[in-house]
Design a protein around this motif. Structure first.
Motif, PDB file in Angstrom:
ATOM      1  N   ARG A  77     -54.646  -0.845 -27.705  1.00  0.00           N
ATOM      2  CA  ARG A  77     -55.219  -1.743 -28.706  1.00  0.00           C
ATOM      3  C   ARG A  77     -55.202  -3.159 -28.154  1.00  0.00           C
ATOM      4  O   ARG A  77     -54.206  -3.586 -27.548  1.00  0.00           O
ATOM      5  CB  ARG A  77     -54.430  -1.678 -30.014  1.00  0.00           C
ATOM      6  CG  ARG A  77     -54.655  -0.399 -30.781  1.00  0.00           C
ATOM      7  CD  ARG A  77     -53.815  -0.320 -32.035  1.00  0.00           C
ATOM      8  NE  ARG A  77     -54.150  -1.346 -33.013  1.00  0.00           N
ATOM      9  CZ  ARG A  77     -53.641  -1.377 -34.247  1.00  0.00           C
ATOM     10  NH1 ARG A  77     -52.794  -0.443 -34.639  1.00  0.00           N
ATOM     11  NH2 ARG A  77     -53.984  -2.327 -35.089  1.00  0.00           N
ATOM     12  N   GLU A 122     -47.554  -4.173 -34.028  1.00  0.00           N
ATOM     13  CA  GLU A 122     -48.959  -4.028 -34.375  1.00  0.00           C
ATOM     14  C   GLU A 122     -49.643  -5.387 -34.230  1.00  0.00           C
ATOM     15  O   GLU A 122     -49.202  -6.372 -34.827  1.00  0.00           O
ATOM     16  CB  GLU A 122     -49.126  -3.489 -35.802  1.00  0.00           C
ATOM     17  CG  GLU A 122     -50.560  -3.130 -36.114  1.00  0.00           C
ATOM     18  CD  GLU A 122     -50.720  -2.285 -37.370  1.00  0.00           C
ATOM     19  OE1 GLU A 122     -51.819  -1.736 -37.570  1.00  0.00           O
ATOM     20  OE2 GLU A 122     -49.749  -2.163 -38.140  1.00  0.00           O
ATOM     21  N   GLU A 139     -59.334  -8.725 -34.555  1.00  0.00           N
ATOM     22  CA  GLU A 139     -59.164  -7.437 -33.883  1.00  0.00           C
ATOM     23  C   GLU A 139     -60.410  -6.576 -34.005  1.00  0.00           C
ATOM     24  O   GLU A 139     -60.803  -5.868 -33.066  1.00  0.00           O
ATOM     25  CB  GLU A 139     -57.952  -6.714 -34.475  1.00  0.00           C
ATOM     26  CG  GLU A 139     -57.418  -5.597 -33.591  1.00  0.00           C
ATOM     27  CD  GLU A 139     -56.239  -4.883 -34.234  1.00  0.00           C
ATOM     28  OE1 GLU A 139     -55.472  -4.250 -33.490  1.00  0.00           O
ATOM     29  OE2 GLU A 139     -56.094  -4.929 -35.464  1.00  0.00           O
ATOM     30  N   GLU A 140     -61.083  -6.660 -35.153  1.00  0.00           N
ATOM     31  CA  GLU A 140     -62.317  -5.901 -35.355  1.00  0.00           C
ATOM     32  C   GLU A 140     -63.422  -6.339 -34.392  1.00  0.00           C
ATOM     33  O   GLU A 140     -64.311  -5.557 -34.064  1.00  0.00           O
ATOM     34  CB  GLU A 140     -62.814  -6.075 -36.790  1.00  0.00           C
ATOM     35  CG  GLU A 140     -61.970  -5.385 -37.844  1.00  0.00           C
ATOM     36  CD  GLU A 140     -62.134  -3.877 -37.839  1.00  0.00           C
ATOM     37  OE1 GLU A 140     -63.222  -3.412 -37.470  1.00  0.00           O
ATOM     38  OE2 GLU A 140     -61.175  -3.181 -38.184  1.00  0.00           O
ATOM     39  N   LYS A 169     -56.702  -5.122 -45.066  1.00  0.00           N
ATOM     40  CA  LYS A 169     -56.094  -3.833 -44.753  1.00  0.00           C
ATOM     41  C   LYS A 169     -54.782  -3.723 -45.515  1.00  0.00           C
ATOM     42  O   LYS A 169     -53.852  -4.494 -45.286  1.00  0.00           O
ATOM     43  CB  LYS A 169     -55.866  -3.692 -43.242  1.00  0.00           C
ATOM     44  CG  LYS A 169     -57.151  -3.769 -42.432  1.00  0.00           C
ATOM     45  CD  LYS A 169     -56.912  -3.604 -40.936  1.00  0.00           C
ATOM     46  CE  LYS A 169     -58.218  -3.673 -40.159  1.00  0.00           C
ATOM     47  NZ  LYS A 169     -58.016  -3.459 -38.689  1.00  0.00           N
ATOM     48  N   ASN A 229     -59.608  -1.316 -34.658  1.00  0.00           N
ATOM     49  CA  ASN A 229     -58.260  -1.841 -34.458  1.00  0.00           C
ATOM     50  C   ASN A 229     -58.064  -2.405 -33.049  1.00  0.00           C
ATOM     51  O   ASN A 229     -56.946  -2.607 -32.601  1.00  0.00           O
ATOM     52  CB  ASN A 229     -57.207  -0.757 -34.741  1.00  0.00           C
ATOM     53  CG  ASN A 229     -57.361   0.459 -33.842  1.00  0.00           C
ATOM     54  OD1 ASN A 229     -58.069   0.431 -32.833  1.00  0.00           O
ATOM     55  ND2 ASN A 229     -56.693   1.546 -34.196  1.00  0.00           N
TER      56      ASN A 229
END
Length: 462
Positions: free
Chosen positions: A255, A225, A268-269, A380, A334
């Motif tokens: 992603r 991730e 990432e946002e 998160k 994401n």
């Protein structure tokens, strides 16, 4: 581990017992149910399905099981082999296929795999169609083809290049400007198919590419991730190589995250925020992201005179709202970019091309680009679910407590305060409850998250 069946596909860990994990029998069961569903959509003589996979260790085994199951149903298969999720999505309509299957568990660790199911448009199935497939899978009434009517497998390993061809032809991809910018980029492909696809598109764009973990072995060198805590190697590599930026993708390349020239996360946002800023500067229109995404997209959209809408979490929900509002760009916070001019799916490759076009046109550093956007900080977190935890009741009680605030129950419970927000929801892909918060500082976001976690535990008595 319970086998997870959702709008995100059929997902589970490899090994274990049938029905509890993603075993070979489960792979055959759901592939055949999908094949039967396809045949219900349209009565025709020949059916075609595109199949591709990421590089995870179990991928080849699961792909062979899925493809041979479809062959046994009389369905022809276009085998893309090692591919990316967006590449399979692009290939389905180009092949005039009836659907597609991607074998990937996206950002999940290596013991996981999944069947992600596509319709004839190359888009993820909606909840209604997914429910039909689950019903077929439990019916044990699937008919297979007789020996003279078996399907055939055709191998086509050109689709990553064809996908890149489609991207290069987009009006907003400024290949000459990118080439003239002489970018030097470090790429972390997490030893999956991003290690094939990302260097290839960078080469086409004239970018100097330094590879890190780009061998598609499926042995992930870190948690796949693309979050800050997992990306220390590339952050250091960007600095030591004096690179302009770093590019990180997850195992199936839907992603996308960037590292600035100082080795710091772009956020990432903010992948979607930056790409949307570029697109909206050229194409006036609306945007969509999900309820767990940053307010920064709303701010940028309004700056360009557009309208922003938030959907329930899940790519299929974002896509539907994008269609309903004629959005010119959308995605998920994401790092998922959905650019309808190419296709309705999260696509890191088109995201890279549009981001680099934006950066080359502005002729500034990545850190300077990040400074142009509103500063929001997210936290998160997650709580592991247990059988005795009644999540729906917990969310209902949270909703009641904050009924005087701006509350959305489209997907879980989202509470919009004046300066920050919190979103609580059950995950579609893991047995957890997610707690997302956003505020004007990291400390405030973290504090809000911890306070909400305490509140949830108090309500649940844990």
């Amino acid at each position: 581990m319970t086998l997870i069946k959702s709008i995100s596909g059929i997902r589970g860990t490899i090994g274990g017992k049938v029905g509890d994990n993603l075993t070979p029998i489960d792979a055959v069961k759901f592939a055949s149910a999908y094949g039967a569903w396809l045949k219900q959509q349209r009565d025709k003589e020949n059916y075609r399905v595109v199949v591709g996979r990421d590089a995870r260790i179990s991928g080849e085994m699961i792909q062979q099981l899925v493809m041979q199951t479809l062959v046994g149903m009389g369905i022809h298969v276009i085998d893309l082999g090692l591919s990316t999720t967006p590449t399979v999505e692009v290939a389905v309509p180009l092949e005039h296929a009836d659907g597609g299957i991607i074998l990937t568990a996206s950002h999940n660790p290596k013991q996981w795999n999944a069947l992600k199911l596509l319709n004839a448009k190359g888009e993820f199935l909606n909840g209604e169609d997914g429910a039909k497939i689950l019903k077929i899978a439990s019916s044990n009434a699937i008919a297979f083809a007789e020996v003279d009517d078996l399907g055939k497998i055709t191998v086509n390993d050109a689709y990553i290049d064809l996908h890149i061809d489609e991207i290069m032809e987009l009006d907003l991809v400024e290949a000459d400007k990118i080439k003239n910018a002489n970018f030097k980029v470090v790429v972390d492909g997490v030893n999956s198919t991003g290690g094939i696809a990302v260097p290839r598109i960078l080469q086409r764009l004239g970018v100097d590419c330094i590879k890190l973990y780009c061998e598609p072995t499926g042995h992930f060198p870190h948690n796949p991730e693309p979050l800050k805590e997992h990306l220390t190697d590339i952050c250091e590599k960007v600095k030591t190589e004096n690179a302009d930026l770093g590019i990180v993708v997850d195992p199936d390349v839907d992603r996308l995250a960037f590292i600035d020239e100082n080795g710091n996360m772009f956020g990432e946002e903010y992948t979607l925020v930056a790409v949307a800023d570029y697109v909206l500067s050229k194409r006036k229109g609306n945007t969509v992201s999900n309820l767990s995404s940053s307010r920064a997209l709303r701010d940028v959209t309004q700056k360009h005179g557009g309208s922003y809408q938030a959907s329930a979490v899940g790519e299929v929900n974002v896509v539907q709202l994008m269609k309903d509002t004629n959005a010119v760009i959308g995605g998920e916070g994401n790092g998922g970019i959905i650019y309808p001019e190419l296709h309705y799916g999260r696509d890191s490759l088109v995201g890279i091309a549009l981001f680099l076009s934006h950066l080359a046109e502005k002729s500034i550093l990545v850190s300077q680009l990040r400074d142009e956007y509103p500063s929001y900080f997210m936290s998160k977190n997650k709580i592991e679910l247990t059988p005795e935890l009644n999540v729906d009741e917990i969310l209902k009680r949270v909703e009641e407590k904050y009924q005087n605030e701006e509350v959305s129950t489209v997907d879980g419970v989202k509470i919009d305060f004046l300066e920050n927000w919190v979103h609580l929801r059950k995950s579609n892909t893991e047995p957890i409850i997610r707690i997302y918060t956003e505020a004007k500082s990291q400390e405030e976001a973290d504090h809000l998250a911890q306070e909400m976690i305490k509140e949830i535990k108090s309500i649940a008595g844990i």
